[in-house]
Structure formats: C-alpha cells, structure tokens
Motif scaffolding. Sequence first.
Motif, PDB file in Angstrom:
ATOM      1  N   GLU A  90       0.825  -1.204   0.000  1.00 47.49           N
ATOM      2  CA  GLU A  90       0.000   0.000   0.000  1.00 47.49           C
ATOM      3  C   GLU A  90       0.857   1.251   0.000  1.00 47.49           C
ATOM      4  O   GLU A  90       0.445   2.309  -0.471  1.00 47.49           O
ATOM      5  N   ASN A  91       2.036   1.122   0.596  1.00 49.72           N
ATOM      6  CA  ASN A  91       2.935   2.267   0.685  1.00 49.72           C
ATOM      7  C   ASN A  91       4.372   1.762   0.545  1.00 49.72           C
ATOM      8  O   ASN A  91       4.699   0.678   1.050  1.00 49.72           O
ATOM      9  N   THR A  92       5.231   2.530  -0.110  1.00 50.92           N
ATOM     10  CA  THR A  92       6.602   2.043  -0.337  1.00 50.92           C
ATOM     11  C   THR A  92       7.345   1.798   0.976  1.00 50.92           C
ATOM     12  O   THR A  92       8.293   1.014   1.009  1.00 50.92           O
ATOM     13  N   LYS A  93       6.892   2.442   2.067  1.00 51.83           N
ATOM     14  CA  LYS A  93       7.610   2.261   3.340  1.00 51.83           C
ATOM     15  C   LYS A  93       7.596   0.803   3.819  1.00 51.83           C
ATOM     16  O   LYS A  93       8.488   0.362   4.522  1.00 51.83           O
ATOM     17  N   GLU A  94       6.574   0.047   3.386  1.00 46.05           N
ATOM     18  CA  GLU A  94       6.501  -1.367   3.797  1.00 46.05           C
ATOM     19  C   GLU A  94       7.691  -2.177   3.266  1.00 46.05           C
ATOM     20  O   GLU A  94       7.980  -3.273   3.732  1.00 46.05           O
ATOM     21  N   LEU A  95       8.397  -1.645   2.261  1.00 47.29           N
ATOM     22  CA  LEU A  95       9.481  -2.407   1.630  1.00 47.29           C
ATOM     23  C   LEU A  95      10.784  -2.388   2.442  1.00 47.29           C
ATOM     24  O   LEU A  95      11.713  -3.149   2.139  1.00 47.29           O
TER      25      LEU A  95
END
Length: 615
Positions: free
Chosen positions: A587-592
């Motif tokens: 949902e958001n690049t921060k999860e990567l």
Amino acid sequence: MIKSSLKKGKIMITDRQLKEKWFKFFEKHGFKKIEGFSIIPENDPTVLFTTAGMHPLVPYLLGEKHPAGDKIYDVQRCIRTSDIDSVGDGSHLTFFEMLGNWTLGKCDKKEMIKLSFEFLTSPEYLGLDKNRLAVTVFAGNDVAPKDEEAFQAWKECGIKEIFFTSQDNWWALGGGVGPCGPDSEMFYDTGKEKCGKDCSPSCDCGKYLEIWNDVFMQYVVKKAGERAQKLERPNIDTGMGLERTVAILNGAKSVYDSGCLKRVIDFINQNATVKYDDGEAATRSYRIITDHLRSSTFILGDARGVVPSNVGQGYILRRFIRRAVNCSRNIGFNSDLFADIVDIYVDEYGQDYQDIKQNRQFIKDELLKEVAKFSKAIEEGHKEFNKVISGIERHKEFASKTGEKVENVISGKSAFRLYDTFGFPLELTEELAKERGYQVDREGFENMFKEHQEKSRQATAGMFKGGLADTSKQSAHLHTATHLLLAALQHFYGKNVVQKGSNITPERLRFDFNLDHKMTAEEIKAVENFVNDAIKKEIPVTCQVMSLEQAKESGAHGTFTNKYGEEVKVYSIGEVSKEICGGPHAENTKELHHFKIIKEESSSSGIRRIKAVLD
Ligand code: SER
C-alpha cells in the motif's frame, strides 16, 4: 479410433471456428472476453508454465475484483509437462489451447451445467449427440459431500452415462494450495468397445475422451498440508480442450489428424524416410516431434525470452528439443527442417499470439543452435561409448590372466551416464553395442532411470511447496519493488529499457531487462539508491482501473500488452512509476524497508538479469 457422429459431407471445423463459437456463446450469455496470459507465469514461483486458464486468475478466484466483471471467458495457451510421457498417443499434448470461462463470486451449478449441455449439443454450436456424451460427478470425501446438485442437473439434461468418483472429481492446482473443489467432467464416447465391465471415463483405454471440465471452486487450501475450507465467495471455473474437441467434431482419429498439427505431420511425412503409418513406434515419433516443436515455438517465442538451459523452463525446453531430435533420428527426418515446422506454427498462430510472430527468427535461430549443440553432445557421446567399450576390453584382457569371466555387457550405470550426460537414448546405445557384439544391461539402466525420475519428481514437487506466493504479503512487496527497479533502470539507461522477464519467490525478485553491458558496481549502487530513496519517501501505491487505451495515453508502462483485457489496472507509485499490472502490491513504499541487489548477471544475449531482496 473416433467414429464420427457427423453426417457425411459436413464441412470440417477449424480451431478458429470453434473459438468463434465459444466466444459467441458466452458473449450471448453475458460473459466478457479477456485476453489469455503468457505461457510463462509472471511473478508466480509455484509453476514453470501456465497449466490452465484459471492459473493466472487465482487472485480473482480468491476474491479480488476483476476489472472486466464477474463473468469472463478466454482462450489460454497452456503447457502441461505432466503429460509428457503420454504424448504420442491420440489425445495427449504438452501444449494445448484451453477455452475457459469463469463465474466469480457465485456457484450456480445447475446454470453452468445447462450452459455446458447447450453448447455441446445445440446444432448452432457443437451439435454433438447427447447419447455420445458421458459425465463424471463428485462422489464425496471427508471435505465435501456427494454432488447431488450436479447429478440432478445432468439427469435433467437427459445424460444417461453418469459416473461417480471422489478422486478424479476433485480439482486442485498442482501443489494442492489455492482454490479447489468438486468438478464435473464431460467425455465423448469414441465408440470403441468397453475394455471390461468396469470400463468408465476413469480408465485410460481410450473409449472415453475428456473434453471439458466444470470446476465448482467452493473451497480453498490456504497453506500446504492444511485442510480445505469453504470459500466465502465460491466460483465456477470451466475449461475445454480445443484440440480434442476439434478432433471429435471432425471425426479425426487423433488430435494430430486434423488442422495445423496434421499439416506438420504431413510435412514430416514428405521429408522422412520412415512414414507416419509405418507402425506404432513411427507414429509415436511423428507425434512427439509435432507436439514438442509446437511447445518449443511458444516457449522460445514468449516475450520473456527463455532459451534452452539446465534449469527451470529452459531445461524443459531443452528436453523438448532434444527429444524431438531423437525422434527425428528414429524416422530419418533431418532436424534442420525444424525451422520449416516453426514457420508452419507461426503462420497458424501468429495472428492470435503476436509474440511468436515478432520472434519468428529468434525461435528458429535458438532452436537450430540447440539442435547443433545436441548433435555435438551426441558426437561426444560416441567417444564416451568407445571409452566404455575399451574399458571393458581392457578388463577382459586382464581377467583372462586371472581366469575371471567378463561378459560383453555395458552396465546400466554406463548406459545411464551416456543417456543423462550425453543425451544418448538407450536405443542408440543398444544399437551401437550390437554392432560391437555387446549387450546393454537394460534392467540396470531402467532402475537408474527410475531412481533419477523419483529425484527430479521430488524436486519439481518442491516448487509447489511455497504455495501461491503471489497472494502473500512478501510477494506483494517484491512486486512493488520490481516496479521501482524498472523505474530506476529507465531513469539511468533511458525509456527503451523494458522488462524481459520477471519472477518472484517469497524470498527474492528476479528481473530481466535489455542492456548492452554488464552493470558496474557504481551503476548497481545508483539503482539501489534510487529504489531506497523512493522507499524512504513513503509514497502511497495507488491503483486505477481504466481501458487499455486510456492507460497507454496516460503514459503507463506495460510490456506484455497482448495479455491485457479491455479494462486494466494501472498501479502508480507517486511520480516515480506508473505500470499496467494485475497486482497485488504494497500500500505504501515504506513497507518495503530496504532494497538490495544480490546479483547482476547475463541472462541471454543483450539481456541482463538482476536478483534482489528486501531486507
Ligand atoms: N481448471 C480446470 C482444468 O484445468 C478447468 O479449467 O481442467
């Protein structure tokens, strides 16, 4: 073999005409057409090839909304290597086209069975005699009850031959994980005598030929080894084998005796010294060449650029080509003419499958390269064979002094090594052995062969263990990372860089793209930094559904355009990336968290391969 139920003088049906009937019928009943997918699954580590039309649709069968709605149909090119040993009979193929349709979120068995019956028997569609049809229905097991609903529906249609099984009427994906459920299979009675009083569609005597399968996907297995549980939103998945149905409608004696496959058989027949009808072994060789070269054409022609190798799809491709060469030797057919067979296939299928049309030359070049490589291996094999014989002769000489008796026998182990390492078929070893007054320990060879098969079967089964990774969170993250990676590569090397292949396992992503040089350590660092910057910026990933034209106009990137339906999903990562894609994504690049390239290497000429992880 098949006694035609058609009246004399009736015009033969072509593959295209059958497809058009399928399209017309399901369109009339409110289904929407979607494009078939690539033969090589994208982002799915669980299988090497697309094995059924439902395969690429798993996320939708598990509840995701399909952009084209909840009633869809298509024609899907499939490869099933599980049937490889049966190829050569009248009905098995490693490559085939499957006509499919799906009802998502609803499982009205009676309605689907009525539709199936109408399509099979109505004179406007297939016009088959209902008395030549037999069906099988699920008998029940510890998960689900006997399928009374399907049984009643077939009875109401007037089908007399209804058989019950539990084992053969439970459909699940190869690894057992994913949507599954009872099915009802439709068979054509070829008119052959029953093989015994228990003759049924479950035996493989050839009396009953399966042509269509209605799967009632009411269950799901979430993890390997877990018990199937009810699906909240059940579905219906049906698939009809195109080649078999065309053969039946044409009253052909096998799938190789009508349409394009027949043209290939005829071409071989004109150029080989042993003829198609010169006995069972010859017929089998003809069919194997015909089938395996069609599979090879589609694999080599795929946009993902698979070439023969010793792993994965490349290994299967190598096996297909080498087996075709061996069969050609059996019937005195020159393997250089494989290129002409590719032409027959590309002329036939190029209109529907643009990939193989665009890659016509590449397919021929790679195919002939592998043929040449194999011929060289065979030459090496001859040297090895001579070494084996010299070894035994030396042993004999030595033994004559000690009184030990040594037979003129090539051991199973040596014969297997010749087969496995040098691609020497056992028959070839036996032939050469005979010339030298030797015999081959066939039993020993067969034991080694079985042992090896067991091992490789286990290895292949292992591929399924990870389950449907494309639905897991980690693979969604890697999917998003793949989009960022492409954006980074285009940022540094230009927009002409495109995706040539992608594969995601729960642990890593693998990405192939065109580039004319090996990336330097600095270049790799720069690409990593680009992706990690996007991760740090915590950019939301958004998805919009639009028409393919709108998507293209909006500048969305998409390499494999012929797999998309009219409506597509476009995933955007802020201003960084915009790609047409089926998802799922973070949902958001921060999860990567953090992106790291672990390997950069050559994949094939002009194509680089990156392997990367999120840590
Ligand atoms: N999935 C089912 C099959 O392969 C029907 O499409 O037979």
